[in-house]
Every structure is written in C-alpha cells, then in structure tokens.
Enzyme design. Structure first.
Site, PDB file in Angstrom:
ATOM      1  N   GLY A  46      -8.358 -20.920 -34.447  1.00 39.54           N
ATOM      2  CA  GLY A  46      -8.615 -19.799 -33.390  1.00 39.54           C
ATOM      3  C   GLY A  46      -9.687 -18.970 -33.577  1.00 39.54           C
ATOM      4  N   GLN A  51     -14.859 -12.591 -31.026  1.00 38.87           N
ATOM      5  CA  GLN A  51     -15.898 -12.311 -32.332  1.00 38.87           C
ATOM      6  C   GLN A  51     -17.241 -13.173 -32.276  1.00 38.87           C
ATOM      7  OE1 GLN A  51     -11.231 -14.574 -33.077  1.00 38.87           O
ATOM      8  NE2 GLN A  51     -11.840 -13.740 -34.962  1.00 38.87           N
ATOM      9  N   CYS A  88      -7.440 -12.652 -40.262  1.00 38.03           N
ATOM     10  CA  CYS A  88      -7.875 -13.133 -38.668  1.00 38.03           C
ATOM     11  C   CYS A  88     -10.101 -13.273 -39.227  1.00 38.03           C
ATOM     12  CB  CYS A  88      -8.268 -11.588 -37.846  1.00 38.03           C
ATOM     13  SG  CYS A  88      -9.846 -11.675 -36.698  1.00 38.03           S
ATOM     14  N   LEU A  89     -10.370 -14.348 -38.799  1.00 38.74           N
ATOM     15  CA  LEU A  89     -12.526 -14.642 -39.138  1.00 38.74           C
ATOM     16  C   LEU A  89     -12.994 -13.024 -39.777  1.00 38.74           C
ATOM     17  CD1 LEU A  89     -12.630 -17.800 -37.521  1.00 38.74           C
ATOM     18  CD2 LEU A  89     -12.341 -17.677 -40.072  1.00 38.74           C
ATOM     19  N   HIS A 130      -1.923 -13.457 -31.677  1.00 40.17           N
ATOM     20  CA  HIS A 130      -3.440 -13.351 -31.605  1.00 40.17           C
ATOM     21  C   HIS A 130      -4.589 -13.419 -30.527  1.00 40.17           C
ATOM     22  CE1 HIS A 130      -6.004 -12.563 -35.465  1.00 40.17           C
ATOM     23  NE2 HIS A 130      -6.307 -13.082 -34.760  1.00 40.17           N
ATOM     24  N   GLU A 131      -4.924 -14.698 -30.548  1.00 43.12           N
ATOM     25  CA  GLU A 131      -6.569 -14.617 -29.704  1.00 43.12           C
ATOM     26  C   GLU A 131      -6.224 -13.579 -28.580  1.00 43.12           C
ATOM     27  OE1 GLU A 131      -8.512 -15.852 -31.524  1.00 43.12           O
ATOM     28  OE2 GLU A 131      -7.473 -16.559 -33.005  1.00 43.12           O
ATOM     29  N   HIS A 134      -6.927 -10.417 -28.793  1.00 49.27           N
ATOM     30  CA  HIS A 134      -8.880 -10.679 -28.870  1.00 49.27           C
ATOM     31  C   HIS A 134      -9.241 -10.126 -27.990  1.00 49.27           C
ATOM     32  CE1 HIS A 134      -9.644 -11.174 -33.505  1.00 49.27           C
ATOM     33  NE2 HIS A 134      -9.571 -11.900 -33.430  1.00 49.27           N
TER      34      HIS A 134
HETATM   35 ZN   LIG Z   1      -8.478 -12.761 -34.758  1.00 49.97          ZN
END
Ligand SMILES: [Zn+2]
Length: 163
Positions: A46, A51, A88-89, A130-131, A134
């Site tokens: 995701g 991000q 998380c990226l 999670h997304e 964000h």
């Molecule tokens: Zn993330």
C-alpha cells in the site's frame, strides 16, 4: 509513469492531514499510476499520497487480491481484533506488533470519482487502516506504546545511516 521518491519519517508531510481529492481527471490517473509503480518498486502492499510528498486523501493498494485506488477513504465499519506485525515504507519497513480491527469496511472513491465500499479482513484490513491513517497524517508508530515507538524510530534512524 515514474517512480517517485518515498518520503521518510520524520518529514512533516507524513503528519499532515490530507486535503480531499476533488478533481478526478487524467492527472489523477497518472498520479495513481506513479503511486502503483513506486509501491511495487519498493515491494510494498500500500502507498499513500503523503508517502510521495503530497498531503492528499488518496492511497493505492494491492494486498491479498484486493487492488484498488482509494480517494477520500473512510473506514465505515470495524469488527474484532488482530495482533500482528506491521511496517511502513516511510519508516524503513522496521516491523512492530500493532493491534488492529480484524474486519473492516472501507468507503472511498475510485480514480473516476465513483464511490464504492469494500470489505476486507486480516492483512488487507490492516492495510486499509494503515493507509487511511496516512491520509489523516497518522503513522503506524502512533499506535505503539511510547517505548516501543522509540525503539522502532531508533532502529530506523540507525539503518538509514548505513545506507
Ligand atoms: Zn505506511
């Protein structure tokens, strides 16, 4: 299509509440294509607009057979509980155990602006939560107790220096 640079903690945009997506045009479709490409390149499941440095309520995901674009996402139903590893990226994929709802329903608009609802459970439900976080300027580490949060940040900073 292009791979965008992924923003990393503690860049400010990650803590910004996204603006609503109001224009559903070719530019948005191109942005979503870039987001998918960036996500696949980073081997994530995701990716939210924050991000890649844009404070927008928009994310893309491809997780357990659920592939979608979600603009203006809302979690309209949650049920049960799951405890599992999450990363998380934007925090170097440093993992931590996060307790989340096990079943959730997402309501959002696709890249054409059409509203849809999608139910998910397990990992895909975790991804929805999670997304959507964000998009509201929230990171998964915000769900952790203080000490565990500090441990994740410390490890991320250390690994970042080695790069
Ligand atoms: Zn993330």
């Amino acid at each position: 299509m292009a791979i965008r640079k992924i923003t990393e903690y503690p860049e400010e945009v990650l803590a910004e509440v996204g603006k609503s997506v109001t224009v559903f045009d070719e530019e948005l479709e191109n942005l979503c294509a870039d987001m998918f490409e960036t996500m696949y390149d980073a081997e994530g499941v995701g990716l939210a607009a924050q991000q890649i440095g844009l404070a927008l309520r928009l994310f893309v995901m491809d997780c357990e057979g659920i592939k979608l674009v979600a603009a203006n996402p809302e979690i309209i139903h949650t049920e049960g509980e799951q405890s599992g590893q999450e990363g998380c990226l934007s925090v170097g994929k440093v993992p931590a155990i996060v307790v989340r709802a096990n079943k959730v329903t997402l309501k959002a608009q696709n890249a054409k602006g059409e509203w849809f609802e999608q139910a998910a459970e397990g990992l895909a439900a975790r991804c929805f939560l999670h997304e959507t976080d964000h998009c509201d300027g929230k990171l998964f580490i915000d769900h952790l107790p203080k000490l565990r949060r500090e441990m994740v940040v410390k490890r991320f900073m250390k690994e970042k220096k080695w790069k």
